[in-house]
Scaffold this active site. Sequence first.
Site, mmCIF file in Angstrom:
data_model
loop_
_atom_site.group_PDB
_atom_site.id
_atom_site.type_symbol
_atom_site.label_atom_id
_atom_site.label_comp_id
_atom_site.label_asym_id
_atom_site.label_seq_id
_atom_site.Cartn_x
_atom_site.Cartn_y
_atom_site.Cartn_z
ATOM 1 N N LYS A 1 -8.406 14.450 3.702
ATOM 2 C CA LYS A 1 -7.616 13.223 3.789
ATOM 3 C C LYS A 1 -6.701 13.354 4.993
ATOM 4 O O LYS A 1 -6.653 14.424 5.611
ATOM 5 C CB LYS A 1 -6.806 12.985 2.505
ATOM 6 C CG LYS A 1 -5.966 14.201 2.049
ATOM 7 C CD LYS A 1 -5.290 13.952 0.702
ATOM 8 C CE LYS A 1 -6.248 14.109 -0.453
ATOM 9 N NZ LYS A 1 -6.379 12.873 -1.225
ATOM 10 N N ARG A 2 -5.969 12.286 5.338
ATOM 11 C CA ARG A 2 -5.029 12.412 6.444
ATOM 12 C C ARG A 2 -4.047 13.555 6.185
ATOM 13 O O ARG A 2 -3.670 13.811 5.040
ATOM 14 C CB ARG A 2 -4.263 11.093 6.642
ATOM 15 C CG ARG A 2 -5.083 10.007 7.323
ATOM 16 C CD ARG A 2 -5.524 10.376 8.723
ATOM 17 N NE ARG A 2 -4.436 10.393 9.658
ATOM 18 C CZ ARG A 2 -4.252 9.496 10.623
ATOM 19 N NH1 ARG A 2 -5.100 8.510 10.786
ATOM 20 N NH2 ARG A 2 -3.222 9.588 11.444
ATOM 21 N N LYS B 1 -14.181 8.760 -5.115
ATOM 22 C CA LYS B 1 -15.475 9.113 -4.506
ATOM 23 C C LYS B 1 -15.945 10.468 -5.023
ATOM 24 O O LYS B 1 -17.120 10.652 -5.356
ATOM 25 C CB LYS B 1 -15.350 9.119 -2.977
ATOM 26 C CG LYS B 1 -15.130 7.731 -2.393
ATOM 27 C CD LYS B 1 -14.554 7.758 -0.982
ATOM 28 C CE LYS B 1 -14.039 6.369 -0.608
ATOM 29 N NZ LYS B 1 -13.174 6.375 0.578
ATOM 30 N N HIS C 1 0.789 -1.234 0.000
ATOM 31 C CA HIS C 1 0.000 0.000 0.000
ATOM 32 C C HIS C 1 0.821 1.283 0.000
ATOM 33 O O HIS C 1 0.248 2.361 -0.016
ATOM 34 C CB HIS C 1 -0.936 0.036 1.211
ATOM 35 C CG HIS C 1 -2.168 -0.783 1.052
ATOM 36 N ND1 HIS C 1 -3.295 -0.328 0.412
ATOM 37 C CD2 HIS C 1 -2.448 -2.053 1.439
ATOM 38 C CE1 HIS C 1 -4.222 -1.269 0.424
ATOM 39 N NE2 HIS C 1 -3.733 -2.330 1.042
ATOM 40 N N LYS D 1 0.951 14.630 1.115
ATOM 41 C CA LYS D 1 -0.353 14.971 0.534
ATOM 42 C C LYS D 1 -0.468 16.474 0.247
ATOM 43 O O LYS D 1 -1.405 16.928 -0.383
ATOM 44 C CB LYS D 1 -1.484 14.500 1.456
ATOM 45 C CG LYS D 1 -1.556 12.960 1.552
ATOM 46 C CD LYS D 1 -2.629 12.504 2.524
ATOM 47 C CE LYS D 1 -2.624 11.003 2.759
ATOM 48 N NZ LYS D 1 -3.195 10.228 1.655
ATOM 49 N N THR E 1 -8.329 6.777 -2.781
ATOM 50 C CA THR E 1 -9.692 6.356 -3.132
ATOM 51 C C THR E 1 -10.674 7.509 -2.963
ATOM 52 O O THR E 1 -11.734 7.512 -3.576
ATOM 53 C CB THR E 1 -10.144 5.161 -2.268
ATOM 54 O OG1 THR E 1 -9.831 5.424 -0.899
ATOM 55 C CG2 THR E 1 -9.444 3.886 -2.705
#
Length: 923
Positions: free
Chosen positions: A637-638, A749, A446, A643, A745
Amino acid sequence: MSRPLSDQERRKQISIRGIVGAESVAELKRGFNRHLHFTLVKDRNVATPRDYYFALAHTVRDHLVGRWIRTQQYYYEKDPKRARGDHGGVVPAVGQGAGACPNKTVSALCCSPLGKQQQWESRGCRARLPWGLWGAPALKFLVQTTLTLRIYYLSLEFYMGRTLQNTMINLGLQNACDEAIYQLGLDMEELEEIEEDAGLGNGGLGRLAACFLDSMATLGLAAYGYGIRYEYGIFNQKIRDGWQVEEADDWLRHGNPWEKARPEYMLPVHFYGRVEHTATGAKWVDTQVVLALPYDTPVPGYMNNTVNTMRLWSARAPNDFNLRDFNVGDYIQAVLDRNLAENISRVLYPNDNFFEGKELRLKQEYFVVAATLQDIIRRFKASKFGSTDSVRTVFDSFPDQVAIQLNDTHPAMAIPELMRVFVDIEKLPWNKAWDITKRTFAYTNHTVLPEALERWPVDLVEKLLPRHLQIIYEINQRHLDYIASLFPNDVDRLRRMSLIEEGGTKRINMAHLCIVGSHAVNGVAKIHSEIVKAQVFRDFAALEPEKFQNKTNGITPRRWLLLCNPGLAELIAEKIGEDYVRDLSLLTKLHEFVDDDLFIREVAKVKQENKVKFALYLEKEYKVKINPSSMFDVHVKRIHEYKRQLMNCLHIITMYNRIRRDPAKLFVPRTVIIGGKAAPGYHMAKMIIKLINAVGHVVNNDPVVGSKLKVIFLENYRVSLAEKVIPATDLSEQISTAGTEASGTGNMKFMLNGALTIGTMDGANVEMAEEAGEENLFIFGMRVEDVMELDREGYNAHEYYDQLPELKQAIDQIKSGFFSPDEPDLFKDVVNMLFHHDRFKVFADYEAYVKCQEKVSELYLNSKAWTKMVIKNIAAAGKFSSDRTIKEYAQDIWHVEPSDLKIPPPNEPRDAAEDKTPNGTAA
C-alpha cells in the site's frame, strides 16, 4: 512456448472466461492480421511484440465499438420519457389536481395521490415509491414521468491499470482470444505484459473510482466517469541503493489504443480575470482561456453488452494564446508559451492523504469541473444522441436527470461553478439555483487525517477564480445566517461551521463547502462514517443527521478474482456455479464446503501454484530466490506513517533476532514482502523505505538465517503488480492505527483471493471481522476508544521501550547503525519520530502485534486448519463487491434502480433488449 491455459484450466471451459467457438477464433485471427497490416502497417517479418499487442488490442476494441455506440444511443432514446406502468393517462401540470407535486418539479412521483409528500424521499422528486403506497386513482398519472437519470462520477483520479485482459473478460472473449493467439504462434501473457498501466491515481481513492466504473456498467446504470487525462501518471518508483528514486511515467509514449479523442466536443475553461457587476448581473471578464479536449475510453459491463464512457480532459492552448500580447518579433516565444496552458493536464500530483496547496493543483481541480459541467449541461439540454442543439432551457428537472458524485473534495469547485452557470449565465434566481445545486450533488469523504483535508488560501482563489470566491462568500453568508437563526449568540459554533477559516492565512474549507452544497454525505466504512459524524463533522451531522450515510467500499470481482486468479475463480464456479461473478453474496454457498477434504486440497493447491508463479516472477525481476513453501507475508500500500510499515519492520527485526538467538529452534519460514510508493516530498516515508531495504539487506545475507526469513521490497507497486502478488499471498497486513484508515480496499482483495488478515479494528477490517467472525481474522491492538483514551492520558513511547526488551533491542540496533554500518546516524530521524512525535503510536501496539504474529505462525503449521479458515474468509467476502456498494449509492443517494437489462449485441436487432428490472424501469 506453452499453451496459455493449463490442462487443469482446460478440463472444463467455464463460461466465466467465455466459450471458444471455431468461428469466433477465426474471426479474431482475421481481425488481428487485418490490424497488423492496415493499422500498424507491419507484416509478421518485421512486427515486434509491441505491434502484436496493439494488433490484439485493436481487435478486442472492435468488439467494444458497436456495443459502445449502441449503449449511448439507448441512453438517449429512452431519455425523453419512460413509463413506470401500463396504466394510461397523463400527469397533471404542477399545482393541478390530486396528483400535483408540492415540490414544484416536473415529476409527481415524490407525492401521494392526495398530495401528501413522502418524507423518506430525501431528494425531492426522484422517487421510487413502494407501490403499496399508491391508490388505484393515482396509477393513471404514472405514464411518462420518469426521465433518464445520468450519474456523473467526478474524480481527479482513475487508477485503471491495464485494459486488455479486463475487456476480454467482460466481453466473454478471454478463451477465444487465448486460443487465437496460441494458433498464431504467440504468447498471450507476453503480450499482456507489454501494456502500460494507466496509472492516473495514487492509491485507494483512484482505484475505487475504477472499480466503481466497472460496477456501474455491469449494473446497467447510465454513468460517466469524468477526470483528467494526465500525460504523466503516478511516477515509476526505482529503488537505488535502498532509496526511492522517482522516474516520469510516460505511459502514452507508444500511444493508447483504448481512447478516442473527441475534438468536436472541445470546451473553453476560464481562469484569472476580474468580475464586473452590471444591471444584468455579474460578468467574469478579461479571463485567460484554456481549451479542454475530451478523450473517451470505453468501460464495458460484465457480459451485458453495456459499454459506458470514461471521459478524460486534456488541456490545449487556444490558437491565439499569448499572440495578442506579443509583437510579431515574439511570435516564437508566444508559441513556446502554449506549454504553460497545457501544463494543466501534464502530471498527476503524487500525494496520497496529503494536501499541497499549489496553484497548478487548483487549476487542475477547476479545469476538470468547468469542462465537465459544460458537458453535463449540453447533454441535459440536447434532444437527441450526439446533438449540440439546445432543446431544454428550463432547469427544474435537472436533479431528476443529473446526479453528480464528488469523489472527495478535489472536485468541490463544481458547487460554486454550477451556481455561477445557473445564476450568471442561465439567469436563475439564487434560491432556485441553490435548491437545484444541492439536490444534484453528493459528496464522498475519504479521510479523517487533518493534513489531507483541502483548505485553499482565499488569496489564491481570488486570483485564479475571482467570481467563484464571491459565490463561496455568498453561500457562506447564507449558511451562517441560517446557523445563527438556530443558535443565536453561539459565535464558536459559527466559527466551527464556517466555510472560511479565519486566523493567519484565510482559507476555504472545501469539505465544509461540499457538505453545505450536497444533499448526501457518505463515509466509506461503518467505523469511518461514525467518526465523520461524531468527530470530524459533528456540528453538521447534528444539524442534518439524515444527510450523513455510510457506503462501505467494495472491489470489482471481475478484475480482482476472474482476471488475477483464474484458478480460484474456476474452482469456485465448479462448486457453486458462475452467477457469483455478478452476485458476490453467493459466495456464502462455499460454507457448505469448509469441511470438504477435496475442496480444501484444491484451494491449497491453487494457492501454491500462485505462489510458485510469483516466486518465479520475483526471481526473474529481482534476482532473489525465495522459498515458495514459506509463508508469504505481504504488506503492500502507499507508504505512510499511519499505515505503520514501521511496525512491520520492527517485527522483521524481532524475528531476525530470535533466529540469531536460537538458530536451532523451530521457526516457521516467512517471506515478508513490502511494497508501495512514498510521496516524493514525504521525507519520513522515504526513510521508512530505506530502513526496510537496509534491514532486508542484513537479513537476506545472514547465513545463520538462511531461507527461514527473507525480506523483499517490491519496487514500483502498481495495479498490474497487485494482480500478481495478491493471489500469491498467505497473510495480508492491515495494521493502521485504529481510527485512521477510512476503509482500505486492498484488505478486501486479499480476503477474496484466499489470504488471511492480520489487522487492527480499523476501516473495513471491522466489517470483514463481522462477516467472517473475528475468530477467523488475526485481530490485535488498540480499538478507537483505546487510542482516544491514550491521547487523553498522553502517549509515552519511552514506557514501552523500557518495558519490552525485544522492542528495545530492535530500536537500539536501528539507532546504533547495525543496519547502516557505513552511516550509523542514518535513521536518527526515524528513531526520534518514534520516541517524540509518533502520532500513530507504533510502540503501543508492538507487543500485541508480535504475539498475534506468533498465533499466525502456529496456525500456518497446520495446513488444513489454515485452508479451512481461508475458505471461511472467501465465503464471507461477498459483501465487499463494488456491485453491492454501487447498488447502495444508486438506491440511497442517486435514487435510481440498477437495471438487469441486457442491450442486444451489435449483430442483433436493437429492439431485442430484455428488461428484468422491477416495475420495468431502467437506469
